[in-house]
Design an enzyme around this catalytic site. Structure first.
Site, PDB file in Angstrom:
ATOM      1  CG  ASN A   1      -1.836   1.176   1.553  1.00 37.21           C
ATOM      2  OD1 ASN A   1      -2.696   1.408   0.608  1.00 37.21           O
ATOM      3  ND2 ASN A   1      -1.380   1.997   2.306  1.00 37.21           N
ATOM      4  CD  GLU A   2      -0.979   5.379   1.166  1.00 37.36           C
ATOM      5  OE1 GLU A   2      -0.290   5.919   2.130  1.00 37.36           O
ATOM      6  OE2 GLU A   2      -2.304   6.224   1.025  1.00 37.36           O
ATOM      7  CG  ASN A   3       4.274  -0.492  -1.754  1.00 40.16           C
ATOM      8  OD1 ASN A   3       3.094  -0.920  -2.211  1.00 40.16           O
ATOM      9  ND2 ASN A   3       4.774  -0.843  -0.581  1.00 40.16           N
TER      10      ASN A   3
END
Length: 820
Positions: free
Chosen positions: A425-427
């Site tokens: 997530n949200e890398n």
């Protein structure tokens, strides 16, 4: 009391063994002591000390499990939440019924690094706060029971000490930059398990069917726990259908017990299908019969077929299903991550009653209790590992990610509800390391994606918000926050259509906005006039801040429930007109704590939930119900809005949220007509009336019909026509008392004693005396520091059958007091 979950087997002598009791699991909930600091060494946890000994330091406190180190301090407005080592200790009466059996401690989850000791012997350690794991105590227990210390000091019981540690560590996932707390403690159930020397480690059961449901296949594979290297066993398998009827059974003798073993391939004609509306499950029973005894257990499986159509919608069992989703963090008022089974069940049922058929478990593997409920309630699941924000670490970091992905897939492999494995997530969010290399992140994302398909080729992979990796996974969700972090909510459909064109399979998870519970507005969309549209709707760096940058609703809006219902209403009505849409998931179902939002109206709380942190429903909950459910319902907006305001004779809008075909509204007993529901008639699907309130008390009621069913709702409020100036004084009053719990309310008035119903001043409660403020709950009515909602704020006080004085302060105003 310790809760016992026992399974008994009575079998004859089949392979020359003596029948004994089957595997037993005991929840170790009680008789624990806790220390919120580190020790100098394990000896400090077990050294003998007498009662009253002044050297009995440090001081431990009695607790029950599950227990979170950060049950209260995660939302304490005055401190950073504790991140560091803590200890738990108890003594256990261990009586394994098996000859040469294994005694195990099964952790359903503990954060974030854990060590287990039997007396002074370290027996196991684990890194990762969300996957299950087991510590084998057998050797250490057997050795300790032979000692004089066991017999004399501990009276035959076994001392067990557990160290947990949620210290900041850049080489661990999730990142401390994440928008949620990285909790510490034994915050899920801990079980004492007795097994024979040969038992089942994991049973993998894959239930498949074609889209039409004409044929099904069950494939069963086993992994054994066999530390004594027992050479052979007999496996008995039985499958029963959802009605309890035996479908088939099989027996198999096995000699090789050290590797994963194929046990059964069963073909079925027209299996009963699992679906969101009818989540029907089969039961797979197993017995392992060996010279060590009998181990027995059950698994639930569901036959279903799903497909994310390329450039198209989601299909379940050959029919389109719009995924109507939300998100869940493991977080609750007063206990943080340490939610009991009953509370988890209550939360999941509330989701289902809101109309949810899909959930993204954010942002980590969650409790087996949650997955079991998703199976039985018919809620499809996206579950992900906690590779969340911060960038990409080194070899230790990567190995943890691989291990947690493997554990998540293997431990939740059998759940019919799971359709997507999340890689991260949200890398695209840097910060933990000097280097932020997109290509290295892509390489590792591909490795995880390939590993997921290797471990489980029956599910798809997904990530959210990392555009430079969007082509690597099967399903992708971009960042779209229309009407909150960027743009207007009316941009939602056009932005989604543009993002849909960019990827093979599109889903939209995370949308919505914050609302301060019990805050309402007569003009909630006012701030939209400042917002630039046509510039996208993604969240960008700094957008979550309440200071600086371009105009945005997240900073410049009023955070009222009135605005949020409009945003939700618009999104839901648009989703009904998007036939290509696979689905969405509102962020999140429940308010949750976060270390990165200290300035929110409830400090350290992400307030985007449709229910508060204690499961109190906000108004938006009913908007979802009006679109997503079939059981007749009706709800007038404003149940927590005690004072509305406006000019004499001015008509004010009343919104009704219902899934009924028509509704009739009454003001003070007078009908203002019947209106028909039309989902595309924004707002409130056409069920809105402009009414001439009278000064003082007003009663609004509604009667709605759906077929032959009639449902009703009613609210009461005061209508204020007097104009007010800025707040000049506070009043503090006890407004309720239930048993030993009193509720006090502060109100803000101007210099002419007129209520200021739009006041948002910061309020600070304090108490002296025998009572206790019920604060640090992370709710609008459970925080000693909180922004006012419509010129007021409330808090509860536990009186402890004594006397107390409560004070309330707000900058620039004289302190007010009330005696209780």
């Amino acid at each position: 009391m310790i809760r016992y979950l026992r399974v008994f087997v009575v079998l004859g002598s089949l392979l020359g063994f003596t029948p004994v009791e089957a595997q037993e699991s005991i929840r170790l909930n009680h008789n624990w002591e806790f220390l919120k600091q580190d020790l100098g060494g394990i000896w400090e946890a077990v050294r003998p000390v007498g009662k009253g000994n002044p050297e009995s330091v440090p001081l431990w406190e009695a607790v029950n499990l599950p227990h979170c180190v950060n049950a209260r301090d995660a939302v304490d407005p005055d401190v950073n939440y504790y991140q560091g080592p803590s200890w738990y200790r108890t003594t256990i009466d261990i009586a394994n019924p098996y000859q040469n059996g294994r005694t195990l401690l099964h952790f359903e989850g503990a954060g974030q690094k854990t060590e287990v000791y039997v007396y002074t012997t370290k027996v196991a350690s684990h890194v990762g706060g969300y996957d299950e794991w087991t510590a084998d105590l057998t050797t250490a227990v057997n050795a300790f029971k032979k000692t004089e210390i066991c017999k004399k000091q501990f009276k035959g019981k076994v001392p067990v000490s557990i160290r947990t540690d949620n210290s900041r560590d850049l080489e661990m996932i999730p990142s401390d930059l994440s928008d949620f707390n990285i909790y510490g403690g034994i915050y899920r159930y801990l079980n004492l398990v007795y097994t024979p020397a040969l038992s089942m480690d994991k049973l993998f059961a894959k239930a498949e069917t074609d889209a039409a449901g004409k044929s099904g296949k069950l494939s069963v594979k086993a992994r054994f726990y066999n530390p004594l290297a027992i050479g052979e066993a007999k496996i008995v398998l039985k499958l029963t259908d959802p009605a309890g009827k035996l479908v088939s059974s099989t027996e198999k003798k096995i000699n090789g017990l050290s590797t994963d073993t194929e046990l059964w391939d069963l073909q079925l004609k027209k299996p009963v299908l699992w679906s969101a509306d009818q989540p029907l499950l089969y039961t797979l029973q197993y017995e392992i019969q060996s010279s060590a005894g009998v181990a027995r257990g059950t698994e639930k499986v569901g036959f279903r077929n799903f497909e994310f159509v390329e450039k198209g919608p989601f299909m379940l069992n050959g029919k389109r299903l719009l995924l109507r989703g939300t998100h869940r963090h493991e977080d609750h008022a007063g206990v943080a991550a340490a939610m009991t089974e009953n509370t988890i069940r209550q939360e999941m049922i509330m989701m289902k009653e809101m109309g949810v058929n899909f959930i993204r478990l954010a942002h980590y593997q969650q409790s087996r209790i949650v997955l079991n409920l998703c199976d039985s309630l018919g809620i499809l699941v996206w579950e992900e590992i906690p590779w969340c924000r911060g960038g990409l670490g080194g070899p230790v970091y990567k190995e943890q990610a691989r291990r947690m992905l493997t554990n998540m897939i293997e431990q939740h492999y059998n759940h019919a509800s799971v359709i997507l494995w999340g890689m991260g997530n949200e890398n695209d969010w840097p910060g933990d390391f000097p280097e932020f290399d997109k290509e290295k992140i892509r390489v590792f994302m591909k490795e995880l994606n390939d590993l997921s398909h290797l471990l489980d080729n029956s599910r798809l992979t997904a990530i959210r918000r990392c555009d430079f990796c969007s082509d690597l996974v099967d399903v992708y969700s971009p960042s779209i926050w229309a009407g909150w972090y960027r743009g207007n909510y009316t941009d939602y459909k056009s932005v989604s259509e543009e993002e849909f064109k960019k990827v093979k399979r599109f889903i939209h998870v995370e949308w919505g906005g914050d609302s301060h519970a019990m805050r309402h507005s007569e003009n909630p969309d006012k701030a939209l006039s400042k917002i630039k549209t046509g510039l996208g709707a993604d969240e960008r760096a700094g957008d979550a801040s309440l200071f600086g940058g371009a105009a945005r609703i997240s900073k410049d809006g009023d955070w009222s429930e009135s605005y949020l219902v409009n945003l939700v209403d618009w999104h839901l009505k648009e989703q009904e007109t998007m036939p290509w849409l696979s689905g969405t998931a509102y962020w999140p179902f429940k308010d949750f704590s976060t270390p990165v939002r200290p300035d929110n109206p409830v400090p350290y709380m992400n307030q985007k939930g449709v229910v508060e942190r204690d499961l109190t429903k906000k108004e938006a909950y009913y908007v979802f119900q009006s679109y997503w459910t079939d059981k007749p319902m009706v709800h007038i907006y404003g149940h927590t809005w005690p004072v509305r305001w406006g000019a004499d004779g001015e008509e004010k809008m009343v919104k009704v949220y219902a899934n009924c075909t028509e509704a009739e509204l009454f003001l003070n007993g007078k009908s203002f007509g019947i209106k028909k529901r039309n989902s595309q008639d924004f707002p409130a699907a056409g069920l809105r009336w402009n009414l001439p309130f009278v000064k003082g008390e007003n009663v609004v009621s509604v009667i709605a019909k759906k077929g032959k069913v009639t449902v009703k709702d009613e609210i009461k409020f005061n209508y204020q026509t007097e104009k007010w100036a800025k707040p000049a004084k506070l009043t503090l009053t006890k407004i309720d008392q239930q048993d030993d719990i009193a509720t006090v309310e502060v109100r803000l008035y101007d210099d002419k004693n007129i209520l200021c119903p739009d006041a948002m001043n910061w309020i600070n409660f304090s108490l002296a005396g025998e009572g206790k403020l019920l604060d640090n709950l992370g709710t609008s009515s459970g925080s000693r520091k909180v922004q006012a909602y419509n010129g007021r704020a409330i808090i509860k006080v536990k009186l402890n059958k004594g006397k107390s004085m409560v004070a309330v302060q707000s900058e620039g105003l004289a302190t007010a007091f009330v005696n209780l």
